[in-house]
Scaffold this motif. Sequence first.
Motif: not given
Length: 284
Positions: A82-107
């Motif tokens: 689930g987390v894999d898919y959510v980050l993957f979709d975010g990476a395609v839409n806004s770039g991998p770095g930005r999607s990882i930032m959302w993960l870091q904020q959420a953690l």
Amino acid sequence: MAVSREKESLARVLAHEGGYSNHPKDPGGATMRGVTQRAYDGYRKAQGQASRPVRSISTDELNEIYDRQYWDAVKGDLLPAGVDYVLFDGAVNSGPGRSIMWLQQALRPAYTGRIDGVLGMGTLAALKADTNNDALIDRICNARMAFLKHLGTFATFGNGWSARVREVRAIGQAWATGQVPQSASFYDGGQAKAFVEDANAAPSTAPADLATGAGTGGLGLSGYLYDLQNQLSPLSYTSEWIGKVVVVVALASALLAMGGLGYRWYANRKAKHLAAALGTTAGA
């Protein structure tokens, strides 16, 4: 991760991306099935091949770009279901770095490092310590929506982005809880790229400084006039007229100063919310 969900995740991402698009307000420009012309040009150049319109991208090229530039970039095979898919979709839409930032904020607060978009050992350790992936996906999607709402293009693409993230959330949480996820749908506007370069600017505090300075100066002037009134007190008519001016100047200056302070508070609050949404504040 024992089983890779890349193929199933890609099928859903492609549904969200649709076919060819070239909206004048989309910062991605010409895009075919989620791959921009710029990304395709870069890929072709790396292969020693001449550039060509992204409309002509082959299925093999598409799969390789998604695999290398997005799935591997967010380390999809190391992420929980689930987390894999959510980050993957975010990476395609806004770039991998930005999607990882959302993960870091959420953690937060388990993750204590910088919000830097780098999925290193610290982020992975915090991810491992967080056992409720269902709730984590909620927080990731909340961070993503907060980011999107601070983009200048949200007025144009906001409805599509909101619908896409709502569906990404549902699919990710289904995977996280061991359920069968729904299929993905295309939402017009949801395929537009969402980049930080389009973020709204923080409001300037210059008007607040100007108003506060003017108000302070006006209060000083009213004090001077008050002293002048006392000196002219024998001249009752002149003294009375100056007294009225003192009251008007003092009131106007106080309101101006208070307005300046109030606007400064508003500007600082907006800037803080913007920085938090963009992941640029310390401890955000």
